[in-house]
Design a protein around this motif. Structure first.
Motif, PDB file in Angstrom:
ATOM      1  N   GLY A 151       0.781  -1.228   0.000  1.00  0.00           N
ATOM      2  CA  GLY A 151       0.000   0.000   0.000  1.00  0.00           C
ATOM      3  C   GLY A 151       0.813   1.277   0.000  1.00  0.00           C
ATOM      4  O   GLY A 151       0.266   2.368  -0.004  1.00  0.00           O
ATOM      5  N   LYS A 152       2.139   1.163  -0.014  1.00  0.00           N
ATOM      6  CA  LYS A 152       3.011   2.339   0.031  1.00  0.00           C
ATOM      7  C   LYS A 152       3.811   2.471  -1.267  1.00  0.00           C
ATOM      8  O   LYS A 152       4.329   1.487  -1.785  1.00  0.00           O
ATOM      9  CB  LYS A 152       4.000   2.213   1.188  1.00  0.00           C
ATOM     10  N   ALA A 153       3.943   3.696  -1.750  1.00  0.00           N
ATOM     11  CA  ALA A 153       4.761   3.954  -2.938  1.00  0.00           C
ATOM     12  C   ALA A 153       6.225   3.745  -2.567  1.00  0.00           C
ATOM     13  O   ALA A 153       6.707   4.326  -1.598  1.00  0.00           O
ATOM     14  CB  ALA A 153       4.532   5.370  -3.437  1.00  0.00           C
ATOM     15  N   VAL A 154       6.918   2.892  -3.303  1.00  0.00           N
ATOM     16  CA  VAL A 154       8.315   2.593  -2.986  1.00  0.00           C
ATOM     17  C   VAL A 154       9.293   3.054  -4.069  1.00  0.00           C
ATOM     18  O   VAL A 154      10.492   3.155  -3.812  1.00  0.00           O
ATOM     19  CB  VAL A 154       8.521   1.082  -2.707  1.00  0.00           C
ATOM     20  N   GLU A 155       8.782   3.320  -5.258  1.00  0.00           N
ATOM     21  CA  GLU A 155       9.672   3.693  -6.357  1.00  0.00           C
ATOM     22  C   GLU A 155       8.829   4.301  -7.476  1.00  0.00           C
ATOM     23  O   GLU A 155       7.660   3.976  -7.621  1.00  0.00           O
ATOM     24  CB  GLU A 155      10.384   2.435  -6.870  1.00  0.00           C
ATOM     25  N   SER A 156       9.451   5.167  -8.260  1.00  0.00           N
ATOM     26  CA  SER A 156       8.771   5.663  -9.458  1.00  0.00           C
ATOM     27  C   SER A 156       9.785   5.821 -10.572  1.00  0.00           C
ATOM     28  O   SER A 156      10.984   5.960 -10.323  1.00  0.00           O
ATOM     29  CB  SER A 156       8.059   6.986  -9.182  1.00  0.00           C
ATOM     30  N   VAL A 157       9.291   5.767 -11.789  1.00  0.00           N
ATOM     31  CA  VAL A 157      10.147   5.893 -12.964  1.00  0.00           C
ATOM     32  C   VAL A 157       9.341   6.606 -14.049  1.00  0.00           C
ATOM     33  O   VAL A 157       8.143   6.402 -14.179  1.00  0.00           O
ATOM     34  CB  VAL A 157      10.670   4.514 -13.421  1.00  0.00           C
ATOM     35  N   VAL A 158      10.021   7.475 -14.795  1.00  0.00           N
ATOM     36  CA  VAL A 158       9.368   8.235 -15.862  1.00  0.00           C
ATOM     37  C   VAL A 158       9.844   7.715 -17.206  1.00  0.00           C
ATOM     38  O   VAL A 158      11.025   7.423 -17.387  1.00  0.00           O
ATOM     39  CB  VAL A 158       9.690   9.742 -15.732  1.00  0.00           C
ATOM     40  N   GLY A 159       8.919   7.596 -18.142  1.00  0.00           N
ATOM     41  CA  GLY A 159       9.258   7.197 -19.505  1.00  0.00           C
ATOM     42  C   GLY A 159       8.858   5.771 -19.806  1.00  0.00           C
ATOM     43  O   GLY A 159       8.481   5.005 -18.924  1.00  0.00           O
ATOM     44  N   VAL A 160       8.949   5.441 -21.084  1.00  0.00           N
ATOM     45  CA  VAL A 160       8.601   4.092 -21.536  1.00  0.00           C
ATOM     46  C   VAL A 160       9.647   3.113 -21.018  1.00  0.00           C
ATOM     47  O   VAL A 160      10.847   3.373 -21.111  1.00  0.00           O
ATOM     48  CB  VAL A 160       8.524   4.031 -23.080  1.00  0.00           C
ATOM     49  N   GLN A 161       9.175   2.011 -20.462  1.00  0.00           N
ATOM     50  CA  GLN A 161      10.048   0.968 -19.935  1.00  0.00           C
ATOM     51  C   GLN A 161       9.823  -0.314 -20.726  1.00  0.00           C
ATOM     52  O   GLN A 161       8.702  -0.605 -21.135  1.00  0.00           O
ATOM     53  CB  GLN A 161       9.721   0.702 -18.457  1.00  0.00           C
ATOM     54  N   SER A 162      10.867  -1.098 -20.898  1.00  0.00           N
ATOM     55  CA  SER A 162      10.708  -2.395 -21.576  1.00  0.00           C
ATOM     56  C   SER A 162      10.047  -3.377 -20.612  1.00  0.00           C
ATOM     57  O   SER A 162      10.059  -3.188 -19.384  1.00  0.00           O
ATOM     58  CB  SER A 162      12.072  -2.941 -22.005  1.00  0.00           C
ATOM     59  N   LYS A 163       9.483  -4.421 -21.178  1.00  0.00           N
ATOM     60  CA  LYS A 163       8.861  -5.449 -20.339  1.00  0.00           C
ATOM     61  C   LYS A 163       9.911  -6.107 -19.449  1.00  0.00           C
ATOM     62  O   LYS A 163       9.654  -6.390 -18.284  1.00  0.00           O
ATOM     63  CB  LYS A 163       8.133  -6.486 -21.201  1.00  0.00           C
ATOM     64  N   ASP A 164      11.114  -6.317 -19.979  1.00  0.00           N
ATOM     65  CA  ASP A 164      12.198  -6.899 -19.175  1.00  0.00           C
ATOM     66  C   ASP A 164      12.535  -6.020 -17.973  1.00  0.00           C
ATOM     67  O   ASP A 164      12.696  -6.512 -16.863  1.00  0.00           O
ATOM     68  CB  ASP A 164      13.466  -7.092 -20.020  1.00  0.00           C
ATOM     69  N   ALA A 165      12.650  -4.713 -18.204  1.00  0.00           N
ATOM     70  CA  ALA A 165      12.981  -3.795 -17.113  1.00  0.00           C
ATOM     71  C   ALA A 165      11.887  -3.819 -16.040  1.00  0.00           C
ATOM     72  O   ALA A 165      12.180  -3.826 -14.842  1.00  0.00           O
ATOM     73  CB  ALA A 165      13.164  -2.389 -17.653  1.00  0.00           C
ATOM     74  N   LEU A 166      10.633  -3.850 -16.473  1.00  0.00           N
ATOM     75  CA  LEU A 166       9.518  -3.885 -15.508  1.00  0.00           C
ATOM     76  C   LEU A 166       9.492  -5.208 -14.745  1.00  0.00           C
ATOM     77  O   LEU A 166       9.249  -5.226 -13.545  1.00  0.00           O
ATOM     78  CB  LEU A 166       8.187  -3.655 -16.230  1.00  0.00           C
ATOM     79  N   THR A 167       9.769  -6.296 -15.435  1.00  0.00           N
ATOM     80  CA  THR A 167       9.796  -7.609 -14.776  1.00  0.00           C
ATOM     81  C   THR A 167      10.897  -7.648 -13.715  1.00  0.00           C
ATOM     82  O   THR A 167      10.672  -8.168 -12.609  1.00  0.00           O
ATOM     83  CB  THR A 167      10.018  -8.728 -15.831  1.00  0.00           C
ATOM     84  N   LYS A 168      12.040  -7.066 -14.003  1.00  0.00           N
ATOM     85  CA  LYS A 168      13.141  -7.021 -13.026  1.00  0.00           C
ATOM     86  C   LYS A 168      12.761  -6.170 -11.821  1.00  0.00           C
ATOM     87  O   LYS A 168      13.054  -6.542 -10.676  1.00  0.00           O
ATOM     88  CB  LYS A 168      14.418  -6.495 -13.683  1.00  0.00           C
ATOM     89  N   ARG A 169      12.109  -5.034 -12.035  1.00  0.00           N
ATOM     90  CA  ARG A 169      11.680  -4.183 -10.922  1.00  0.00           C
ATOM     91  C   ARG A 169      10.665  -4.921 -10.043  1.00  0.00           C
ATOM     92  O   ARG A 169      10.706  -4.816  -8.825  1.00  0.00           O
ATOM     93  CB  ARG A 169      11.080  -2.884 -11.431  1.00  0.00           C
ATOM     94  N   LEU A 170       9.763  -5.658 -10.696  1.00  0.00           N
ATOM     95  CA  LEU A 170       8.767  -6.426  -9.931  1.00  0.00           C
ATOM     96  C   LEU A 170       9.434  -7.522  -9.113  1.00  0.00           C
ATOM     97  O   LEU A 170       9.044  -7.765  -7.969  1.00  0.00           O
ATOM     98  CB  LEU A 170       7.724  -7.042 -10.877  1.00  0.00           C
ATOM     99  N   ALA A 171      10.408  -8.192  -9.695  1.00  0.00           N
ATOM    100  CA  ALA A 171      11.111  -9.251  -8.962  1.00  0.00           C
ATOM    101  C   ALA A 171      11.791  -8.683  -7.728  1.00  0.00           C
ATOM    102  O   ALA A 171      11.806  -9.301  -6.663  1.00  0.00           O
ATOM    103  CB  ALA A 171      12.133  -9.916  -9.870  1.00  0.00           C
ATOM    104  N   ALA A 172      12.322  -7.476  -7.845  1.00  0.00           N
ATOM    105  CA  ALA A 172      12.975  -6.827  -6.692  1.00  0.00           C
ATOM    106  C   ALA A 172      11.952  -6.472  -5.619  1.00  0.00           C
ATOM    107  O   ALA A 172      12.295  -6.426  -4.433  1.00  0.00           O
ATOM    108  CB  ALA A 172      13.718  -5.587  -7.171  1.00  0.00           C
ATOM    109  N   LEU A 173      10.713  -6.223  -6.002  1.00  0.00           N
ATOM    110  CA  LEU A 173       9.677  -5.884  -5.026  1.00  0.00           C
ATOM    111  C   LEU A 173       9.092  -7.103  -4.333  1.00  0.00           C
ATOM    112  O   LEU A 173       8.564  -6.988  -3.231  1.00  0.00           O
ATOM    113  CB  LEU A 173       8.509  -5.156  -5.735  1.00  0.00           C
ATOM    114  N   ALA A 174       9.172  -8.249  -4.992  1.00  0.00           N
ATOM    115  CA  ALA A 174       8.512  -9.456  -4.461  1.00  0.00           C
ATOM    116  C   ALA A 174       9.109  -9.932  -3.151  1.00  0.00           C
ATOM    117  O   ALA A 174      10.180  -9.593  -2.760  1.00  0.00           O
ATOM    118  CB  ALA A 174       8.578 -10.567  -5.495  1.00  0.00           C
TER     119      ALA A 174
END
Length: 109
Positions: free
Chosen positions: A86-109
């Motif tokens: 429920g808390k904002a932990v990170e933000s990023v501006v601009g188009v991101q690749s699916k790979d980059a988003l998948t890596k960010r999600l893995a770091a959050l898990a």
């Protein structure tokens, strides 16, 4: 512009959708007139389908939700805000690749 796998977030449902989520949430702040936002849309749709049950993806139209845009200091779009517990932990501006988003999600898990 949200698909069935992506939740449309508004000022009315934002808090409930984020705070009730048991999985990490990516919120895409976007606008209909934004070219890069339209490029990011299909990437988020694919990610939402592939990661169903592991992540929630929501979209906030900045033109329809100016208070949310102000709350998260959205100055450029697309802007993605990552939430965990429920808390904002990170933000990023601009188009991101699916790979980059998948890596960010893995770091959050």
């Amino acid at each position: 512009m949200a698909s069935e796998a992506v939740v449309t977030l508004t000022e009315a449902n934002f808090e409930a959708e984020i705070s009730s989520s048991t999985v990490p949430v990516i919120v895409d702040f976007w606008a209909e007139w934004c070219g890069p936002c339209r490029m990011l849309g299909p990437i988020l749709d694919d990610l939402a389908k592939e990661q169903a049950g592991k992540v929630k993806i929501g979209k906030v139209n900045v033109d329809e939700a100016p208070n949310l845009s102000a709350q998260f200091s959205v100055r450029s779009i697309p802007m993605l805000v990552f939430f965990k517990g429920g808390k904002a932990v990170e933000s990023v501006v601009g188009v991101q690749s699916k790979d980059a988003l998948t890596k960010r999600l893995a770091a959050l898990a």
